[in-house]
Design a protein around this motif. Structure first.
Motif, mmCIF file in Angstrom:
data_model
loop_
_atom_site.group_PDB
_atom_site.id
_atom_site.type_symbol
_atom_site.label_atom_id
_atom_site.label_comp_id
_atom_site.label_asym_id
_atom_site.label_seq_id
_atom_site.Cartn_x
_atom_site.Cartn_y
_atom_site.Cartn_z
ATOM 1 N N ILE A 115 0.858 -1.186 0.000
ATOM 2 C CA ILE A 115 0.000 0.000 0.000
ATOM 3 C C ILE A 115 0.891 1.232 0.000
ATOM 4 O O ILE A 115 1.544 1.551 1.002
ATOM 5 C CB ILE A 115 -0.931 0.010 1.226
ATOM 6 C CG1 ILE A 115 -1.769 -1.265 1.275
ATOM 7 C CG2 ILE A 115 -1.840 1.243 1.202
ATOM 8 C CD1 ILE A 115 -2.561 -1.445 2.554
ATOM 9 N N ARG A 116 0.944 1.924 -1.111
ATOM 10 C CA ARG A 116 1.682 3.179 -1.212
ATOM 11 C C ARG A 116 0.779 4.387 -0.991
ATOM 12 O O ARG A 116 1.222 5.426 -0.522
ATOM 13 C CB ARG A 116 2.334 3.300 -2.589
ATOM 14 C CG ARG A 116 3.238 2.153 -2.977
ATOM 15 C CD ARG A 116 4.527 2.159 -2.207
ATOM 16 N NE ARG A 116 5.487 1.212 -2.761
ATOM 17 C CZ ARG A 116 6.516 0.716 -2.083
ATOM 18 N NH1 ARG A 116 6.706 1.088 -0.830
ATOM 19 N NH2 ARG A 116 7.347 -0.138 -2.650
ATOM 20 N N GLY B 255 4.040 1.612 3.557
ATOM 21 C CA GLY B 255 4.089 3.021 3.921
ATOM 22 C C GLY B 255 2.808 3.797 3.704
ATOM 23 O O GLY B 255 2.778 5.020 3.906
ATOM 24 N N GLY B 256 1.732 3.130 3.315
ATOM 25 C CA GLY B 256 0.470 3.811 3.037
ATOM 26 C C GLY B 256 -0.369 4.046 4.277
ATOM 27 O O GLY B 256 0.043 3.769 5.414
ATOM 28 N N THR B 257 -1.580 4.557 4.048
ATOM 29 C CA THR B 257 -2.456 5.010 5.139
ATOM 30 C C THR B 257 -3.858 4.459 4.989
ATOM 31 O O THR B 257 -4.434 4.457 3.900
ATOM 32 C CB THR B 257 -2.521 6.551 5.158
ATOM 33 O OG1 THR B 257 -1.205 7.083 5.363
ATOM 34 C CG2 THR B 257 -3.446 7.055 6.256
ATOM 35 N N PHE B 258 -4.419 4.006 6.120
ATOM 36 C CA PHE B 258 -5.845 3.712 6.225
ATOM 37 C C PHE B 258 -6.508 4.919 6.886
ATOM 38 O O PHE B 258 -6.210 5.234 8.038
ATOM 39 C CB PHE B 258 -6.102 2.472 7.082
ATOM 40 C CG PHE B 258 -5.507 1.207 6.552
ATOM 41 C CD1 PHE B 258 -6.117 0.509 5.524
ATOM 42 C CD2 PHE B 258 -4.332 0.700 7.090
ATOM 43 C CE1 PHE B 258 -5.570 -0.674 5.032
ATOM 44 C CE2 PHE B 258 -3.771 -0.476 6.618
ATOM 45 C CZ PHE B 258 -4.402 -1.166 5.580
ATOM 46 N N ASN B 259 -7.382 5.598 6.162
ATOM 47 C CA ASN B 259 -8.077 6.766 6.706
ATOM 48 C C ASN B 259 -9.534 6.389 6.955
ATOM 49 O O ASN B 259 -10.337 6.319 6.031
ATOM 50 C CB ASN B 259 -7.984 7.938 5.734
ATOM 51 C CG ASN B 259 -8.605 9.202 6.293
ATOM 52 O OD1 ASN B 259 -9.172 9.193 7.394
ATOM 53 N ND2 ASN B 259 -8.520 10.299 5.558
ATOM 54 N N LYS C 101 0.111 3.335 8.396
ATOM 55 C CA LYS C 101 -0.497 4.342 9.253
ATOM 56 C C LYS C 101 -2.015 4.179 9.218
ATOM 57 O O LYS C 101 -2.592 3.952 8.154
ATOM 58 C CB LYS C 101 -0.101 5.740 8.756
ATOM 59 C CG LYS C 101 -0.566 6.893 9.634
ATOM 60 C CD LYS C 101 -0.030 8.214 9.058
ATOM 61 C CE LYS C 101 -0.463 9.403 9.879
ATOM 62 N NZ LYS C 101 0.052 10.676 9.298
ATOM 63 N N SER C 102 -2.636 4.282 10.384
ATOM 64 C CA SER C 102 -4.101 4.257 10.467
ATOM 65 C C SER C 102 -4.553 5.489 11.236
ATOM 66 O O SER C 102 -4.090 5.743 12.349
ATOM 67 C CB SER C 102 -4.582 2.985 11.179
ATOM 68 O OG SER C 102 -5.988 3.000 11.334
ATOM 69 N N ILE C 103 -5.452 6.265 10.628
ATOM 70 C CA ILE C 103 -5.907 7.497 11.271
ATOM 71 C C ILE C 103 -7.427 7.531 11.354
ATOM 72 O O ILE C 103 -8.129 7.005 10.489
ATOM 73 C CB ILE C 103 -5.388 8.755 10.532
ATOM 74 C CG1 ILE C 103 -5.923 8.814 9.097
ATOM 75 C CG2 ILE C 103 -3.875 8.783 10.527
ATOM 76 C CD1 ILE C 103 -5.567 10.109 8.374
#
Length: 389
Positions: free
Chosen positions: A81-82, A114-118, A157-159
């Protein structure tokens, strides 16, 4: 020659992964169009690949409605996941779904990149009325792992999850490394990592700040290792709650080491309900932990009752035993820095306090206190506050 070609082909299939780029399956990465179908199609083909499969999510913004990536797969699967994966911001879009993204029945999984779960939970948190409404519709977990074995979750990252950020259920040999979990202190039920019914789970070199437990270890879990974690804001690192339901499985062998808790409402906590349902919680080690302005740094609460409607005459039947606290230091924002409130029906056994140095940060001389009830054990080394064992 043909045989050599076949051997080379098999070696190449095992050595070099086949890439399944979600863009080739119709993902748009514009942050608005639903990319769920493209992701599921890429997963389906990758899961059928008999060699090493790599699902690539390039940089960009992707809108995903609830999806579940189902196994078993024919080979080891990696998800890179980028970009940023966005949940729908409106709460109604996810009602009646217990999770936003799920991984299920997979042996051999690697999720990183290095990607993000928003989770886009800001608009949903006002809909969380579970504190007042026992029949509430729970909001979904951001990412859930069910019946997953031999997995790594790393560099992610999870925000702003709507509910729990990461949930682990009936998993074996699963490790979180270098994950960042962020949600405001007032976001309801946004546990960082929740572990239930799982064995051999590790969490290391991670930062977790939430509106609930940074890590929660639930019934049926064993061999849980937590190290080099910075927790705060949040409710601390918790075992439990336990003993609420009949037939709960025991919790055994939990180790928390070399970690820091900052400004949390609890530090190292074991919590059980005052009920007649019996189980065991044993063999815990909390070692080399810094507390920075933490309320209730060391606490066992066997009369856990968050909503204030419990039977005051009831007593917990969860047996807590062999719990060691070693080299715990820092500051407490509550006067009672060590609070071991065990059960009258099943007193705690084998509690060890070794080299505890916790000052009350609001006191001019920094003197905190300790309180014990139905707790049996020993203490050694420095004891600030004075041991109540």
């Amino acid at each position: 020659m043909f045989l050599l070609f076949m051997v080379w082909s098999v070696a190449e299939a095992k050595g070099k992964p086949k890439v399944f780029n979600v863009m080739k399956y119709g993902a748009t990465a514009n942050g608005q169009t639903d990319d769920s179908k493209a992701f599921l199609t890429a997963w389906s083909e990758a899961c059928e690949w008999e060699g090493r499969a790599r699902i690539l999510i390039p940089r960009g913004s992707y809108m995903l409605y609830p999806v579940e990536f189902m196994g078993p797969c024919k080979g080891h699967t990696t998800v890179v996941i980028r970009g940023t994966l966005n949940a729908p911001s409106e709460a109604q879009a996810l009602f009646f779904n217990t999770k936003w993204i799920g991984f299920r029945y997979i042996d051999g999984l690697n999720v990183g990149g290095g990607g993000t779960f928003n989770g886009q939970g800001v608009a949903s948190w006002p809909h969380n009325d579970c504190i007042m409404n026992t029949n509430c519709q729970p909001l979904p977990t951001s990412v859930k792992f069910d019946f997953v074995k031999n997995a790594r979750i790393h560099h992610l990252k999870s925000i702003d999850s709507k509910n729990t950020h990461f949930a682990v259920f009936r998993c074996e040999n699963l490790n979180f490394t270098k994950v960042r979990i962020l949600a405001p202190a007032n976001s309801p039920n946004t546990d960082g990592i929740k572990i239930g019914g799982s064995q051999n789970v590790g969490i290391t070199r991670s930062t977790i700040g939430t509106g609930d437990d940074c890590v929660a270890v639930l019934p049926g879990s064993s061999d849980i290792r937590i190290s080099e974690v910075v927790c705060g804001p949040g409710h601390g690192i918790s075992v439990g709650s336990l003993g609420k339901y009949k037939g709960e499985e025991d919790v055994r062998r939990v180790v928390v080491r070399n970690s820091t808790l900052r400004g949390t409402s609890n530090g190292l906590r074991i919590k059980t309900w005052a009920s007649a349902f019996a189980s065991e919680a044993s063999d815990f080690l909390f070692e080399d932990i810094e507390m920075d302005n933490v309320r209730n740094p060391i606490t066992i609460d066997q009369n856990y009752c968050p909503h204030g409607s419990c039977n005051p005459q009831a007593s917990s039947h969860v047996q807590i035993s062999n719990v060691k606290y070693k080299n715990i230091w820092g500051t407490s924002c509550s006067k009672i820095a060590v609070n071991l409130h065990c059960s009258e029906s099943a007193p705690c056994k084998g509690i060890v306090l070794g080299n505890i140095n916790l000052a009350h940060h609001r006191d001019s001389v920094g003197i905190a206190s300790s309180s014990c009830s139905h707790a049996n054990g020993v203490s050694y080394g420095q004891q600030n506050p004075s041991s109540c064992l």
